[in-house]
Motif scaffolding. Sequence first.
Motif, PDB file in Angstrom:
ATOM      1  N   VAL A 254      35.089  38.894 -84.393  1.00 57.40           N
ATOM      2  CA  VAL A 254      34.617  40.261 -84.655  1.00 57.40           C
ATOM      3  C   VAL A 254      35.087  40.746 -86.016  1.00 57.40           C
ATOM      4  O   VAL A 254      34.333  41.376 -86.774  1.00 57.40           O
ATOM      5  CB  VAL A 254      35.108  41.206 -83.539  1.00 57.40           C
ATOM      6  N   ARG A 255      36.324  40.459 -86.391  1.00 58.78           N
ATOM      7  CA  ARG A 255      36.881  40.914 -87.675  1.00 58.78           C
ATOM      8  C   ARG A 255      37.749  39.809 -88.251  1.00 58.78           C
ATOM      9  O   ARG A 255      38.514  39.157 -87.535  1.00 58.78           O
ATOM     10  CB  ARG A 255      37.709  42.189 -87.469  1.00 58.78           C
ATOM     11  N   LEU A 256      37.622  39.623 -89.548  1.00 61.38           N
ATOM     12  CA  LEU A 256      38.409  38.612 -90.257  1.00 61.38           C
ATOM     13  C   LEU A 256      38.862  39.210 -91.586  1.00 61.38           C
ATOM     14  O   LEU A 256      38.041  39.631 -92.402  1.00 61.38           O
ATOM     15  CB  LEU A 256      37.567  37.353 -90.493  1.00 61.38           C
ATOM     16  N   ARG A 257      40.169  39.272 -91.794  1.00 59.68           N
ATOM     17  CA  ARG A 257      40.713  39.933 -92.988  1.00 59.68           C
ATOM     18  C   ARG A 257      41.858  39.101 -93.572  1.00 59.68           C
ATOM     19  O   ARG A 257      42.699  38.600 -92.832  1.00 59.68           O
ATOM     20  CB  ARG A 257      41.200  41.342 -92.637  1.00 59.68           C
ATOM     21  N   LEU A 258      41.847  38.974 -94.868  1.00 61.12           N
ATOM     22  CA  LEU A 258      42.907  38.269 -95.585  1.00 61.12           C
ATOM     23  C   LEU A 258      43.971  39.264 -96.020  1.00 61.12           C
ATOM     24  O   LEU A 258      43.684  40.212 -96.762  1.00 61.12           O
ATOM     25  CB  LEU A 258      42.340  37.535 -96.796  1.00 61.12           C
ATOM     26  N   ASP A 259      45.196  39.083 -95.577  1.00 63.14           N
ATOM     27  CA  ASP A 259      46.296  39.981 -95.950  1.00 63.14           C
ATOM     28  C   ASP A 259      47.045  39.492 -97.181  1.00 63.14           C
ATOM     29  O   ASP A 259      47.472  40.296 -98.023  1.00 63.14           O
ATOM     30  CB  ASP A 259      47.280  40.123 -94.781  1.00 63.14           C
ATOM     31  N   ARG A 260      47.214  38.184 -97.279  1.00 66.45           N
ATOM     32  CA  ARG A 260      48.039  37.681 -98.379  1.00 66.45           C
ATOM     33  C   ARG A 260      47.628  36.259 -98.714  1.00 66.45           C
ATOM     34  O   ARG A 260      47.364  35.443 -97.828  1.00 66.45           O
ATOM     35  CB  ARG A 260      49.520  37.716 -97.978  1.00 66.45           C
TER      36      ARG A 260
ATOM     37  N   GLU B 125      37.954  30.813-106.866  1.00 61.90           N
ATOM     38  CA  GLU B 125      37.486  30.953-105.483  1.00 61.90           C
ATOM     39  C   GLU B 125      37.866  29.704-104.696  1.00 61.90           C
ATOM     40  O   GLU B 125      37.722  28.582-105.180  1.00 61.90           O
ATOM     41  CB  GLU B 125      35.968  31.151-105.445  1.00 61.90           C
ATOM     42  N   ILE B 126      38.348  29.919-103.490  1.00 60.57           N
ATOM     43  CA  ILE B 126      38.781  28.809-102.649  1.00 60.57           C
ATOM     44  C   ILE B 126      38.171  28.994-101.259  1.00 60.57           C
ATOM     45  O   ILE B 126      38.048  30.127-100.766  1.00 60.57           O
ATOM     46  CB  ILE B 126      40.328  28.735-102.579  1.00 60.57           C
ATOM     47  N   THR B 127      37.798  27.894-100.622  1.00 60.58           N
ATOM     48  CA  THR B 127      37.145  27.921 -99.307  1.00 60.58           C
ATOM     49  C   THR B 127      38.083  27.349 -98.255  1.00 60.58           C
ATOM     50  O   THR B 127      38.573  26.222 -98.398  1.00 60.58           O
ATOM     51  CB  THR B 127      35.833  27.118 -99.324  1.00 60.58           C
TER      52      THR B 127
ATOM     53  N   ASN C  16      35.112  32.093 -97.839  1.00 61.07           N
ATOM     54  CA  ASN C  16      35.303  31.986 -99.291  1.00 61.07           C
ATOM     55  C   ASN C  16      36.183  33.139 -99.752  1.00 61.07           C
ATOM     56  O   ASN C  16      35.831  34.309 -99.578  1.00 61.07           O
ATOM     57  CB  ASN C  16      33.953  32.035-100.014  1.00 61.07           C
ATOM     58  N   VAL C  17      37.322  32.790-100.315  1.00 54.70           N
ATOM     59  CA  VAL C  17      38.321  33.784-100.702  1.00 54.70           C
ATOM     60  C   VAL C  17      38.346  33.900-102.232  1.00 54.70           C
ATOM     61  O   VAL C  17      38.435  32.878-102.940  1.00 54.70           O
ATOM     62  CB  VAL C  17      39.716  33.394-100.173  1.00 54.70           C
ATOM     63  N   ASN C  18      38.284  35.131-102.704  1.00 56.08           N
ATOM     64  CA  ASN C  18      38.430  35.407-104.131  1.00 56.08           C
ATOM     65  C   ASN C  18      39.918  35.487-104.449  1.00 56.08           C
ATOM     66  O   ASN C  18      40.645  36.320-103.907  1.00 56.08           O
ATOM     67  CB  ASN C  18      37.734  36.726-104.492  1.00 56.08           C
ATOM     68  N   ILE C  19      40.354  34.578-105.300  1.00 57.97           N
ATOM     69  CA  ILE C  19      41.783  34.490-105.599  1.00 57.97           C
ATOM     70  C   ILE C  19      42.256  35.694-106.409  1.00 57.97           C
ATOM     71  O   ILE C  19      43.394  36.154-106.260  1.00 57.97           O
ATOM     72  CB  ILE C  19      42.084  33.186-106.356  1.00 57.97           C
TER      73      ILE C  19
ATOM     74  N   ILE D 141      37.975  38.407 -98.958  1.00 55.26           N
ATOM     75  CA  ILE D 141      37.018  37.436 -98.433  1.00 55.26           C
ATOM     76  C   ILE D 141      35.623  37.844 -98.891  1.00 55.26           C
ATOM     77  O   ILE D 141      35.118  38.896 -98.491  1.00 55.26           O
ATOM     78  CB  ILE D 141      37.092  37.356 -96.897  1.00 55.26           C
ATOM     79  N   GLU D 142      35.015  37.035 -99.719  1.00 59.96           N
ATOM     80  CA  GLU D 142      33.696  37.368-100.239  1.00 59.96           C
ATOM     81  C   GLU D 142      32.570  36.952 -99.300  1.00 59.96           C
ATOM     82  O   GLU D 142      31.529  37.599 -99.267  1.00 59.96           O
ATOM     83  CB  GLU D 142      33.495  36.711-101.610  1.00 59.96           C
ATOM     84  N   GLN D 143      32.783  35.896 -98.561  1.00 59.17           N
ATOM     85  CA  GLN D 143      31.733  35.419 -97.662  1.00 59.17           C
ATOM     86  C   GLN D 143      32.367  34.663 -96.505  1.00 59.17           C
ATOM     87  O   GLN D 143      33.350  33.952 -96.688  1.00 59.17           O
ATOM     88  CB  GLN D 143      30.743  34.515 -98.408  1.00 59.17           C
ATOM     89  N   GLN D 144      31.773  34.835 -95.336  1.00 56.14           N
ATOM     90  CA  GLN D 144      32.237  34.104 -94.170  1.00 56.14           C
ATOM     91  C   GLN D 144      31.022  33.680 -93.339  1.00 56.14           C
ATOM     92  O   GLN D 144      30.044  34.403 -93.234  1.00 56.14           O
ATOM     93  CB  GLN D 144      33.197  34.942 -93.310  1.00 56.14           C
TER      94      GLN D 144
END
Length: 227
Positions: free
Chosen positions: A84-90, A179-181, A211-214, A219-222
């Motif tokens: 439902v939700r995906l978030r990058l904290d660090r 960008e890293i996947t 796909n994470v923007n460094i 998170i730019e795309q999931q």
Amino acid sequence: MTSSSIPSDRPPPPPQSYYHPLPAEPHSQPHQPTQYIILLPRYYNLQTFLNRTCRRRLFCLAALLLLGLAIFFLWPSNPEISIVRLRLDRLHIVTFPQISLDITLDLTVKIRNRDFFSIDYKSLIVAIGYRGTQLGYATSAHGHIKARGSSYINATVELDGVEILYDVIPLIEDLAKGEITFDTVTKIGGGQLGLLLFEIPLEAKVSCEINVNIVNQTIEQQNCYPE
């Protein structure tokens, strides 16, 4: 003196016969009426026969229908799992003296029970990988899902100082692009059915590519898909 006899006029008796007369011919006997026996097949009432046949077929059809419904409603099925939700904290990448990374990922998982009885699962496992290599995972506690219900679970995966040993060159290329996947796999462990009272292997699983923007740590795309 001489006696004299008077001759008799009676004829002499016939000689005794030792033979009996032959029986009369059959056609000479009195005629008797001929008797015939006629065998007729058992009489069936067509309407009664058709009604009985229809009732038997309807009974068999109803029994098969009830059996199919019982199997459909009572046969255990795997629950549905989704992100439902995906978030990058660090996200922190160390390049010297060797390449390693620190990452913290928060997500909310929805588990939907499609059966008509409750499910108790043992654990929820969330794993993070890079290019097919697992970096680490986190495990949550057990939970309970009521019949035909859903449950939301919050999970946090925190990895510190994970070394990248086999995919160093692709990681350097990703760092250069900014960008890293990563790939994540979320699944639940074995559970117990509330009705049948025995453990079954539950194979609910969902995989995601993120796909994470460094630079801005977002998170730019999931892309998530169940398995």
